[in-house]
Design a protein around this motif. Structure first.
Motif, short mmCIF file in Angstrom:
data_model
loop_
_atom_site.label_atom_id
_atom_site.label_comp_id
_atom_site.label_asym_id
_atom_site.label_seq_id
_atom_site.Cartn_x
_atom_site.Cartn_y
_atom_site.Cartn_z
N UNK A 64 0.83 -1.19 0.00
CA UNK A 64 0.00 0.00 0.00
C UNK A 64 0.87 1.25 0.00
N UNK A 65 0.45 2.28 -0.74
CA UNK A 65 1.23 3.50 -0.90
C UNK A 65 0.49 4.66 -0.22
N UNK A 66 1.22 5.37 0.64
CA UNK A 66 0.68 6.54 1.31
C UNK A 66 1.58 7.73 1.02
N UNK A 67 0.97 8.84 0.63
CA UNK A 67 1.72 10.07 0.39
C UNK A 67 1.43 11.04 1.52
N UNK A 68 2.48 11.45 2.22
CA UNK A 68 2.37 12.46 3.27
C UNK A 68 2.81 13.79 2.66
N UNK A 69 1.85 14.66 2.44
CA UNK A 69 2.15 15.91 1.79
C UNK A 69 1.95 17.08 2.75
N UNK A 70 2.61 18.20 2.41
CA UNK A 70 2.47 19.43 3.18
C UNK A 70 2.26 20.55 2.18
N UNK A 71 1.01 20.75 1.81
CA UNK A 71 0.69 21.77 0.81
C UNK A 71 1.15 23.14 1.25
N UNK A 126 2.31 13.52 -5.13
CA UNK A 126 1.10 12.82 -5.55
C UNK A 126 1.32 12.07 -6.85
N UNK A 127 2.01 12.70 -7.78
CA UNK A 127 2.27 12.07 -9.06
C UNK A 127 3.18 10.86 -8.89
N UNK A 128 4.16 10.97 -8.00
CA UNK A 128 5.07 9.84 -7.75
C UNK A 128 4.30 8.69 -7.13
N UNK A 129 3.49 9.00 -6.12
CA UNK A 129 2.70 7.95 -5.48
C UNK A 129 1.77 7.26 -6.46
N UNK A 130 1.12 8.06 -7.32
CA UNK A 130 0.24 7.49 -8.33
C UNK A 130 1.02 6.62 -9.30
N UNK A 131 2.22 7.07 -9.66
CA UNK A 131 3.06 6.29 -10.57
C UNK A 131 3.45 4.94 -9.99
N UNK A 132 3.75 4.92 -8.68
CA UNK A 132 4.10 3.65 -8.03
C UNK A 132 2.92 2.69 -8.05
N UNK A 133 1.74 3.21 -7.75
CA UNK A 133 0.54 2.36 -7.76
C UNK A 133 0.25 1.84 -9.16
N UNK A 134 0.38 2.70 -10.17
CA UNK A 134 0.12 2.27 -11.54
C UNK A 134 1.12 1.20 -11.97
N UNK A 188 -2.30 11.80 2.85
CA UNK A 188 -2.37 12.32 4.21
C UNK A 188 -1.81 13.74 4.19
N UNK A 189 -2.64 14.71 4.51
CA UNK A 189 -2.22 16.11 4.53
C UNK A 189 -1.66 16.44 5.92
N UNK A 190 -0.39 16.81 5.96
CA UNK A 190 0.26 17.11 7.24
C UNK A 190 0.20 18.60 7.57
N UNK A 191 0.32 19.44 6.57
CA UNK A 191 0.27 20.88 6.80
C UNK A 191 -0.44 21.53 5.61
N UNK A 192 -1.59 22.07 5.86
CA UNK A 192 -2.37 22.66 4.77
C UNK A 192 -2.58 24.15 4.99
N UNK A 193 -2.92 24.84 3.91
CA UNK A 193 -3.35 26.22 4.02
C UNK A 193 -4.78 26.24 4.55
N UNK A 194 -5.24 27.36 5.06
CA UNK A 194 -6.64 27.46 5.49
C UNK A 194 -7.60 27.19 4.33
N UNK A 195 -8.84 26.82 4.66
CA UNK A 195 -9.83 26.48 3.65
C UNK A 195 -10.14 27.64 2.71
N UNK A 196 -9.98 28.86 3.19
CA UNK A 196 -10.27 30.02 2.36
C UNK A 196 -9.31 30.13 1.18
N UNK A 197 -8.11 29.57 1.32
CA UNK A 197 -7.10 29.61 0.25
C UNK A 197 -6.30 28.32 0.30
N UNK A 198 -6.92 27.20 -0.08
CA UNK A 198 -6.29 25.88 0.11
C UNK A 198 -5.00 25.66 -0.66
N UNK A 199 -4.79 26.39 -1.74
CA UNK A 199 -3.58 26.23 -2.54
C UNK A 199 -2.52 27.29 -2.23
N UNK A 200 -2.83 28.18 -1.31
CA UNK A 200 -1.86 29.21 -0.95
C UNK A 200 -1.61 30.21 -2.07
#
Length: 344
Positions: free
Chosen positions: A93-100, A111-119, A160-172
């Motif tokens: 199983x593949x888990x990506x821990x990201x910090x947007x 995310x792309x790397x994790x998806x590539x491993x699964x594919x 798994x999102x470890x550090x995200x921006x607030x919901x008002x600006x999720x992509x920063x």
């Protein structure tokens, strides 16, 4: 008195040099942007799996560190030592821990790397199951193989999102778009002060006021207007004040020592170089090798990193940008004291 041809020639050569610097600063990072020693983590069930997965990642430009647990990865992300991690369990199983909040661009790359491993797992697993099915004659075994095939095709990466921006600006977006205002706004404000305010020490006081009030205003817009930040407003504002002070005193000091040419040097440093090399739209490690590190030594890059770390990472890794900005403040003050062109 008419300008001499020598002066005109010198001016055009200088402007051409500025144009070349601008073109280089904006185009080279854009053309050569990518992964350049981006630090990430990798969790694997054993060392052979780590070697198998890490080598392609290193070849792509990632700086890979091996970790044993999710908690260790979380701590490393919080302390701004890595941008995220990829974990493979003993069942594959593949888990990506990201910090947007650290970098949307790096999070997307993980995310792309994790998806590539699964594919890749799906391709290999499908071939193995198909080969087994061709040799199987037992209906029960065929049913089991089909069930495994269905489960394999439904397999997905766990995010798994470890550090995200607030919901008002999720992509920063607010922070990324702030690279130019941080560079250009600080320069324009400083130029306006040094040109409009009369008296050497009056200019000094005006820069201080601009830093304090401007810092409060800048963070108010980013935090309450756009919603990119949700941390301690006053603490983050102090970081913005330091960034504006670094810009202001740098401009003021150059003007005091070499006059109007100082404004041109400041513009090149802060806007033509500082803005595209700030790394706010991606990450310093996503810029060409050396350029990202250099950008962190300029006020826009240091200010952006300081604001990100104060607002979103509890102040971790704030020492370096604080040192950089403080150096600009001190050098600017020293030049201001030594200069004598306050009436220009």
């Amino acid at each position: 008195m008419k300008s001499s041809w020598k002066f005109i020639l010198g001016l055009t050569i200088a402007l051409t040099a500025v144009l070349s610097i601008m073109m280089t600063a904006f185009s080279v990072p854009a053309v050569n942007s990518g992964v350049h020693q981006v630090p990430i983590g990798l969790i694997t069930p054993d060392d052979p799996t780590y070697q198998k997965v890490s080598e392609p990642l290193k070849a792509k430009g990632f700086k890979v560190e091996q970790y044993k647990s999710e908690n260790t990865v979380k701590k490393q992300v919080d302390e701004r030592k890595i941008y995220g991690a990829i974990a493979l369990s003993d069942t594959g199983d593949v888990t990506v821990y990201q910090a947007t909040a650290a970098s949307s661009a790096v999070a997307q790359a993980l995310n792309q790397i994790g998806t590539g491993i699964v594919e890749q797992q799906k391709v290999v697993g499908t071939k193995q199951l198909a080969a087994t099915a061709q040799q199987a004659t037992d209906p029960v075994m065929l049913k089991t193989i089909n069930a495994r095939m269905t489960a394999l095709q439904a397999k997905q990466v766990k995010i798994v999102e470890l550090k995200s921006f607030p919901k008002a600006d999720p992509k920063g977006t607010g922070l990324a778009a702030g690279a130019l205002p941080i560079a250009l706004g600080g320069w324009i404000g400083s130029v306006a002060i040094v040109k409009a305010v009369k008296g050497k020490w009056q200019k000094f006081a005006a820069i201080l006021c601009f830093a304090m009030i401007g810092g409060l205003g800048l963070i108010a817009v980013i935090q309450f207007g756009i919603g990119t930040f949700d941390g301690n407003y006053w603490l983050t504002s102090l970081g913005a004040m330091l960034g504006i002070a670094a810009t202001g005193f740098f401009v003021l000091g150059l003007l005091e020592v070499i006059g109007n040419w100082g404004l041109a040097i400041a513009a090149i440093t802060l806007i033509l170089l500082g803005n595209p090399l700030s790394g706010l739209t991606s990450a310093p490690e996503m810029l060409p090798s050396g350029w990202g590190a250099f950008g962190q030594l300029l006020p826009p890059g240091a200010t952006g990193t300081l604001l990100r770390n104060l607002a979103l990472f509890d102040g971790h890794a704030a020492l370096m940008p604080i040192a950089v900005l403080s150096s600009y403040v001190l050098v600017g003050m020293l030049l201001f004291k030594l200069g004598n062109k306050s009436e220009i």
